[in-house]
Design a protein around this motif. Structure first.
Motif, PDB file in Angstrom:
ATOM      1  N   LEU A 160     -19.507   9.447  -9.186  1.00  0.00           N
ATOM      2  CA  LEU A 160     -20.298  10.625  -8.835  1.00  0.00           C
ATOM      3  C   LEU A 160     -19.473  11.854  -9.187  1.00  0.00           C
ATOM      4  N   LEU A 162     -18.046  15.459  -9.102  1.00  0.00           N
ATOM      5  CA  LEU A 162     -17.996  16.367  -7.959  1.00  0.00           C
ATOM      6  C   LEU A 162     -17.774  17.817  -8.372  1.00  0.00           C
ATOM      7  N   THR A 273     -13.962  13.201  -9.730  1.00  0.00           N
ATOM      8  CA  THR A 273     -15.074  12.254  -9.600  1.00  0.00           C
ATOM      9  C   THR A 273     -14.801  11.298  -8.453  1.00  0.00           C
ATOM     10  N   LEU A 289     -21.190   8.272   0.672  1.00  0.00           N
ATOM     11  CA  LEU A 289     -21.769   8.720  -0.589  1.00  0.00           C
ATOM     12  C   LEU A 289     -22.924   9.684  -0.358  1.00  0.00           C
ATOM     13  N   ALA A 290     -23.758   9.393   0.638  1.00  0.00           N
ATOM     14  CA  ALA A 290     -24.866  10.292   0.951  1.00  0.00           C
ATOM     15  C   ALA A 290     -24.348  11.658   1.359  1.00  0.00           C
ATOM     16  N   LEU A 292     -21.430  13.004   0.402  1.00  0.00           N
ATOM     17  CA  LEU A 292     -20.894  13.661  -0.792  1.00  0.00           C
ATOM     18  C   LEU A 292     -22.020  14.242  -1.647  1.00  0.00           C
ATOM     19  N   ARG A 293     -23.108  13.503  -1.779  1.00  0.00           N
ATOM     20  CA  ARG A 293     -24.250  14.014  -2.558  1.00  0.00           C
ATOM     21  C   ARG A 293     -24.824  15.266  -1.905  1.00  0.00           C
ATOM     22  N   HIS A 294     -24.868  15.269  -0.580  1.00  0.00           N
ATOM     23  CA  HIS A 294     -25.361  16.459   0.118  1.00  0.00           C
ATOM     24  C   HIS A 294     -24.415  17.636  -0.085  1.00  0.00           C
ATOM     25  N   THR A 296     -22.526  18.282  -2.501  1.00  0.00           N
ATOM     26  CA  THR A 296     -22.527  18.771  -3.884  1.00  0.00           C
ATOM     27  C   THR A 296     -23.937  19.044  -4.406  1.00  0.00           C
ATOM     28  N   GLN A 298     -26.468  16.950  -4.747  1.00  0.00           N
ATOM     29  CA  GLN A 298     -26.947  15.906  -5.639  1.00  0.00           C
ATOM     30  C   GLN A 298     -27.731  14.844  -4.896  1.00  0.00           C
ATOM     31  N   GLU A 299     -28.439  15.230  -3.825  1.00  0.00           N
ATOM     32  CA  GLU A 299     -29.241  14.253  -3.089  1.00  0.00           C
ATOM     33  C   GLU A 299     -30.287  13.632  -4.000  1.00  0.00           C
ATOM     34  N   LYS A 300     -30.475  12.334  -3.807  1.00  0.00           N
ATOM     35  CA  LYS A 300     -31.492  11.631  -4.599  1.00  0.00           C
ATOM     36  C   LYS A 300     -32.867  11.933  -4.044  1.00  0.00           C
TER      37      LYS A 300
END
Length: 300
Positions: A160, A162, A273, A289-290, A292-294, A296, A298-300
């Motif tokens: 992912l 970053l 990364t 991971l969820a 980190l996505r939030h 940055t 990058q939420e799915k």
């Protein structure tokens, strides 16, 4: 014996009444009575004394009630823990991190937010360089890690992206010269000075990119000494052994005896990364991971 036998028994014992227990359980009275009789038959003893005034626990029944309550409490606790594990709120996460990435910005912020979100999770953090982390993940010794990625990941791993750091120049404070730390400096003007570098074996991808960028600039660095970590490199800079080109993440914790200066003529993006094994089954990793996505966007 089934769990419903214990639940029915506890309800009858607490109410001393099949009728009241059946109302609590939303089960018919005959069904509750039958389950209590089945339990007594299986145990080979009477749990209740029956009279026209109602039910009263026998001595054996009183002992059995204490143990039954403990058993149900343990089962409830086990179910609660299992649900927290499945939700990634309980467990252990083994992570690697390049040292300077953890001093400021996204990485420590992510750890802080995750600790607030899942305080019962134990994070085992190991400081390792990028190649060491990749080997540890391949061997199953790490669940994931923060690396600087210059080469394609091994097939078993996924990443992912970053953020990107850059490089800066580290100069010994003991060197003579009028250096303004608020203004960028040209690497070409220091080409004759000694430098401290990583050996290529420590991180071939980064080493090759850096040397290629220097060649394109027309600069050939005079390597006075090599050191296998950036912390060791900065220690040698502080000792006056040489200058160094280092990660801009070091601006988050500048060494006391070194100047960190932006470069006018050299930029080398350093892509940070987060990497993990594809198909990893650790629910704590999925929750991290969820987050980190939030962090940055990058939420799915």
């Amino acid at each position: 014996m089934e769990l419903r036998h214990l639940r029915y028994f506890i309800a009858v014992a607490e109410h001393q009444s099949v009728r009241l227990a059946s109302e609590q359980l939303h089960i018919t009275q005959p069904a509750v009575s039958r389950q209590i009789q089945d339990l007594e038959q299986e145990l080979g003893l009477l749990l209740f004394e029956r009279s026209s005034r109602g039910l009263k626990l026998t001595a054996a029944g009183d002992s059995y009630l204490r143990d039954a309550r403990q058993t149900m409490a343990a089962l409830d606790a086990a179910a609660h823990s299992a649900r927290r594990v499945a939700a990634g709120l309980l467990g252990r996460l083994r992570l690697g991190c390049v040292e300077n990435a953890g001093w400021d910005g996204l990485v420590p912020r992510a750890f802080s937010h995750f600790q607030a979100e899942a305080p019962e999770v134990q994070i085992a953090l190991e400081v390792r360089n990028t190649p060491e982390q990749l080997r540890a993940m391949a061997d199953g010794a790490l669940d994931g890690g923060f690396i600087y990625q210059y080469e394609p990941l091994p097939e078993a791993l996924t990443g992912l992206p970053l953020l990107e750091h850059d490089v800066v120049l580290a100069l010994p404070r003991c060197w003579d010269g009028d250096y303004d730390e608020t203004r960028p400096i040209a690497l070409r003007g220091l080409a004759e000075r000694p430098f401290v570098m990583l050996p290529r074996a420590a991180y071939p991808g980064y080493y090759d990119r850096l040397n290629s960028a220097c060649r394109q600039l027309g600069v050939h660095l005079k390597v006075a000494q090599e050191a296998s970590t950036e912390t060791a490199i900065l220690s040698l800079v502080c000792a006056g052994i040489g200058a160094a080109i280092v990660n801009s993440a070091n601006l988050g914790r500048p060494p006391a005896q070194a100047r960190l200066l932006r470069l006018q003529d050299l930029s080398l993006p350093m892509p940070l990364t987060f990497v993990w094994r594809q198909g990893a089954a650790n629910p704590v990793l999925a929750r991290f991971l969820a987050l980190l996505r939030h962090e940055t966007g990058q939420e799915k």
